[in-house]
Design a protein around this motif. Structure first.
Motif, PDB file in Angstrom:
ATOM      1  N   ARG A  19     -36.596  27.438 -32.853  1.00  0.00           N
ATOM      2  CA  ARG A  19     -36.280  26.562 -33.996  1.00  0.00           C
ATOM      3  C   ARG A  19     -37.314  25.441 -34.149  1.00  0.00           C
ATOM      4  NH1 ARG A  19     -31.960  27.402 -31.009  1.00  0.00           N
ATOM      5  NH2 ARG A  19     -31.918  25.294 -30.155  1.00  0.00           N
ATOM      6  N   ASN A  20     -38.413  25.522 -33.401  1.00  0.00           N
ATOM      7  CA  ASN A  20     -39.473  24.509 -33.389  1.00  0.00           C
ATOM      8  C   ASN A  20     -38.978  23.153 -32.885  1.00  0.00           C
ATOM      9  OD1 ASN A  20     -41.451  26.283 -34.266  1.00  0.00           O
ATOM     10  ND2 ASN A  20     -41.074  25.824 -36.417  1.00  0.00           N
ATOM     11  N   GLU A  21     -37.916  23.170 -32.083  1.00  0.00           N
ATOM     12  CA  GLU A  21     -37.498  21.957 -31.395  1.00  0.00           C
ATOM     13  C   GLU A  21     -38.319  21.858 -30.111  1.00  0.00           C
ATOM     14  OE1 GLU A  21     -32.785  21.775 -32.572  1.00  0.00           O
ATOM     15  OE2 GLU A  21     -33.431  23.219 -31.046  1.00  0.00           O
ATOM     16  N   VAL A  22     -38.449  20.650 -29.579  1.00  0.00           N
ATOM     17  CA  VAL A  22     -39.298  20.435 -28.412  1.00  0.00           C
ATOM     18  C   VAL A  22     -38.485  20.012 -27.198  1.00  0.00           C
ATOM     19  CG1 VAL A  22     -41.380  19.905 -29.734  1.00  0.00           C
ATOM     20  CG2 VAL A  22     -39.807  18.044 -29.141  1.00  0.00           C
ATOM     21  N   PHE A  23     -38.978  20.401 -26.025  1.00  0.00           N
ATOM     22  CA  PHE A  23     -38.402  19.987 -24.751  1.00  0.00           C
ATOM     23  C   PHE A  23     -38.667  18.501 -24.589  1.00  0.00           C
ATOM     24  CE2 PHE A  23     -38.879  18.819 -20.348  1.00  0.00           C
ATOM     25  CZ  PHE A  23     -37.919  19.534 -19.659  1.00  0.00           C
ATOM     26  N   TRP A  24     -37.612  17.734 -24.320  1.00  0.00           N
ATOM     27  CA  TRP A  24     -37.705  16.286 -24.183  1.00  0.00           C
ATOM     28  C   TRP A  24     -37.057  15.928 -22.856  1.00  0.00           C
ATOM     29  CZ3 TRP A  24     -40.821  12.949 -25.662  1.00  0.00           C
ATOM     30  CH2 TRP A  24     -40.525  11.629 -25.978  1.00  0.00           C
ATOM     31  N   ARG A  29     -34.292   8.536 -12.767  1.00  0.00           N
ATOM     32  CA  ARG A  29     -33.802   7.174 -12.546  1.00  0.00           C
ATOM     33  C   ARG A  29     -34.348   6.158 -13.542  1.00  0.00           C
ATOM     34  NH1 ARG A  29     -34.874   9.364  -7.732  1.00  0.00           N
ATOM     35  NH2 ARG A  29     -36.789   8.215  -7.414  1.00  0.00           N
ATOM     36  N   GLU A  30     -34.708   6.592 -14.739  1.00  0.00           N
ATOM     37  CA  GLU A  30     -35.181   5.676 -15.774  1.00  0.00           C
ATOM     38  C   GLU A  30     -34.457   6.006 -17.070  1.00  0.00           C
ATOM     39  OE1 GLU A  30     -39.429   5.423 -16.211  1.00  0.00           O
ATOM     40  OE2 GLU A  30     -39.747   5.601 -14.058  1.00  0.00           O
ATOM     41  N   HIS A  31     -34.564   5.111 -18.017  1.00  0.00           N
ATOM     42  CA  HIS A  31     -33.996   5.357 -19.341  1.00  0.00           C
ATOM     43  C   HIS A  31     -35.096   5.712 -20.327  1.00  0.00           C
ATOM     44  CE1 HIS A  31     -30.041   4.171 -18.091  1.00  0.00           C
ATOM     45  NE2 HIS A  31     -30.539   3.063 -17.568  1.00  0.00           N
ATOM     46  N   SER A  32     -36.167   6.324 -19.840  1.00  0.00           N
ATOM     47  CA  SER A  32     -37.266   6.705 -20.717  1.00  0.00           C
ATOM     48  C   SER A  32     -37.411   8.221 -20.735  1.00  0.00           C
ATOM     49  CB  SER A  32     -38.570   6.038 -20.268  1.00  0.00           C
ATOM     50  OG  SER A  32     -38.907   6.435 -18.961  1.00  0.00           O
ATOM     51  N   TRP A  33     -37.848   8.706 -21.877  1.00  0.00           N
ATOM     52  CA  TRP A  33     -38.001  10.140 -22.108  1.00  0.00           C
ATOM     53  C   TRP A  33     -39.447  10.417 -22.468  1.00  0.00           C
ATOM     54  CZ3 TRP A  33     -33.730  13.699 -22.455  1.00  0.00           C
ATOM     55  CH2 TRP A  33     -32.490  13.116 -22.203  1.00  0.00           C
ATOM     56  N   GLN A  34     -39.920  11.614 -22.130  1.00  0.00           N
ATOM     57  CA  GLN A  34     -41.294  11.986 -22.454  1.00  0.00           C
ATOM     58  C   GLN A  34     -41.472  13.498 -22.349  1.00  0.00           C
ATOM     59  OE1 GLN A  34     -43.492   9.898 -19.266  1.00  0.00           O
ATOM     60  NE2 GLN A  34     -44.032  11.920 -18.491  1.00  0.00           N
ATOM     61  N   PHE A  35     -42.656  13.947 -22.787  1.00  0.00           N
ATOM     62  CA  PHE A  35     -43.062  15.331 -22.579  1.00  0.00           C
ATOM     63  C   PHE A  35     -43.588  15.463 -21.148  1.00  0.00           C
ATOM     64  CE2 PHE A  35     -44.133  15.274 -27.295  1.00  0.00           C
ATOM     65  CZ  PHE A  35     -43.078  16.081 -27.665  1.00  0.00           C
ATOM     66  N   ASP A 122     -34.664  14.144 -14.636  1.00  0.00           N
ATOM     67  CA  ASP A 122     -33.318  14.445 -14.154  1.00  0.00           C
ATOM     68  C   ASP A 122     -32.407  14.951 -15.273  1.00  0.00           C
ATOM     69  OD1 ASP A 122     -32.709  12.039 -15.465  1.00  0.00           O
ATOM     70  OD2 ASP A 122     -32.436  10.916 -13.608  1.00  0.00           O
ATOM     71  N   ALA A 123     -32.955  15.061 -16.490  1.00  0.00           N
ATOM     72  CA  ALA A 123     -32.207  15.628 -17.619  1.00  0.00           C
ATOM     73  C   ALA A 123     -33.221  16.057 -18.673  1.00  0.00           C
ATOM     74  CB  ALA A 123     -31.237  14.604 -18.205  1.00  0.00           C
ATOM     75  N   TRP A 124     -32.783  16.946 -19.554  1.00  0.00           N
ATOM     76  CA  TRP A 124     -33.642  17.347 -20.666  1.00  0.00           C
ATOM     77  C   TRP A 124     -32.764  17.804 -21.816  1.00  0.00           C
ATOM     78  CZ3 TRP A 124     -34.282  22.233 -22.950  1.00  0.00           C
ATOM     79  CH2 TRP A 124     -33.608  23.291 -22.323  1.00  0.00           C
ATOM     80  N   ARG A 125     -33.381  17.882 -22.995  1.00  0.00           N
ATOM     81  CA  ARG A 125     -32.696  18.373 -24.192  1.00  0.00           C
ATOM     82  C   ARG A 125     -33.747  18.874 -25.175  1.00  0.00           C
ATOM     83  NH1 ARG A 125     -31.571  12.299 -25.622  1.00  0.00           N
ATOM     84  NH2 ARG A 125     -33.252  11.897 -27.080  1.00  0.00           N
ATOM     85  N   TRP A 126     -33.273  19.667 -26.149  1.00  0.00           N
ATOM     86  CA  TRP A 126     -34.119  20.048 -27.267  1.00  0.00           C
ATOM     87  C   TRP A 126     -34.053  18.917 -28.286  1.00  0.00           C
ATOM     88  CZ3 TRP A 126     -37.425  23.485 -26.149  1.00  0.00           C
ATOM     89  CH2 TRP A 126     -37.102  24.598 -25.385  1.00  0.00           C
ATOM     90  N   HIS A 127     -35.176  18.625 -28.894  1.00  0.00           N
ATOM     91  CA  HIS A 127     -35.264  17.504 -29.825  1.00  0.00           C
ATOM     92  C   HIS A 127     -36.065  17.926 -31.051  1.00  0.00           C
ATOM     93  CE1 HIS A 127     -34.432  13.421 -30.540  1.00  0.00           C
ATOM     94  NE2 HIS A 127     -35.220  12.830 -29.684  1.00  0.00           N
ATOM     95  N   GLN A 128     -35.813  17.277 -32.198  1.00  0.00           N
ATOM     96  CA  GLN A 128     -36.616  17.551 -33.391  1.00  0.00           C
ATOM     97  C   GLN A 128     -38.093  17.354 -33.058  1.00  0.00           C
ATOM     98  OE1 GLN A 128     -35.003  14.657 -36.137  1.00  0.00           O
ATOM     99  NE2 GLN A 128     -34.012  16.292 -37.291  1.00  0.00           N
ATOM    100  N   TYR A 129     -38.944  18.162 -33.653  1.00  0.00           N
ATOM    101  CA  TYR A 129     -40.370  18.169 -33.318  1.00  0.00           C
ATOM    102  C   TYR A 129     -40.998  16.773 -33.380  1.00  0.00           C
ATOM    103  CZ  TYR A 129     -45.279  19.583 -33.348  1.00  0.00           C
ATOM    104  OH  TYR A 129     -46.607  19.731 -33.046  1.00  0.00           O
TER     105      TYR A 129
END
Length: 175
Positions: A19-24, A29-35, A122-129
């Protein structure tokens, strides 16, 4: 290993689904997300580093993904001085990255964030591109814009960055 200008060679990884969503990924132990991203070792090619980092950070093997594209040149970001270890100050500026766009051809259950003893996420989700541009830490934002814009040409039926921005503005003005 730093180049002459003080940048550490690195790879960035954008994994997409059908669906062209991206791994995020959420950093441990942080509240930051990245590729996913990581350094290139001496003598290692960017592609070999990408596959190594993919396994170390996400637990995926080469047969779980297909390379769709990569950036033509290095994209650079500077790390704020207060984030740089004292012994590196004056020589280390930041990262220079080659970015890869991958398609997950395996299953979501193939993702294994604890593939190593030192997990990055420690977690991941699909996210809009395009959404990571607004959510990544400020000093990486321009690199994320550059990578996502350059690599978007490899994806069919993807809304443009301009369309995404307009939609976000419309959404926030109706709240």
């Amino acid at each position: 290993m730093l180049d002459r200008e003080g940048y550490r060679p690195n790879v960035g990884i954008i994994i997409t689904n059908e669906r062209n969503e991206v791994f995020w990924g959420k950093r441990v132990r942080e509240h930051s997300w990245q590729f996913p991203q990581g350094g290139i070792k001496p003598g290692e090619s960017p592609e070999a580093a990408m596959y190594r980092e993919l396994m170390e950070e996400v637990g995926l093997l080469p047969h779980h993904v297909k390379i769709i594209g990569r950036t033509r040149d290095w994209l650079r970001y500077d790390v704020p001085t207060h984030w740089v270890k004292r012994e590196w100050r004056g020589s280390y500026k930041g990262q220079k990255q080659i970015w890869y766009l991958l398609r997950l051809v395996g299953r979501e259950s193939d993702v294994h964030l604890r593939a190593t003893h030192h997990p990055e996420f420690d977690a991941w989700r699909w996210h809009q591109y395009w959404a990571p541009i607004d959510e990544v830490i400020d000093f990486k934002r321009d690199v994320y814009i550059g990578a996502l814009q350059e690599l978007s040409r490899f994806l069919h039926e993807l809304q443009s960055w301009d369309y995404f921005l307009q939609h976000q503005e419309t959404e926030s003005s109706t709240k």
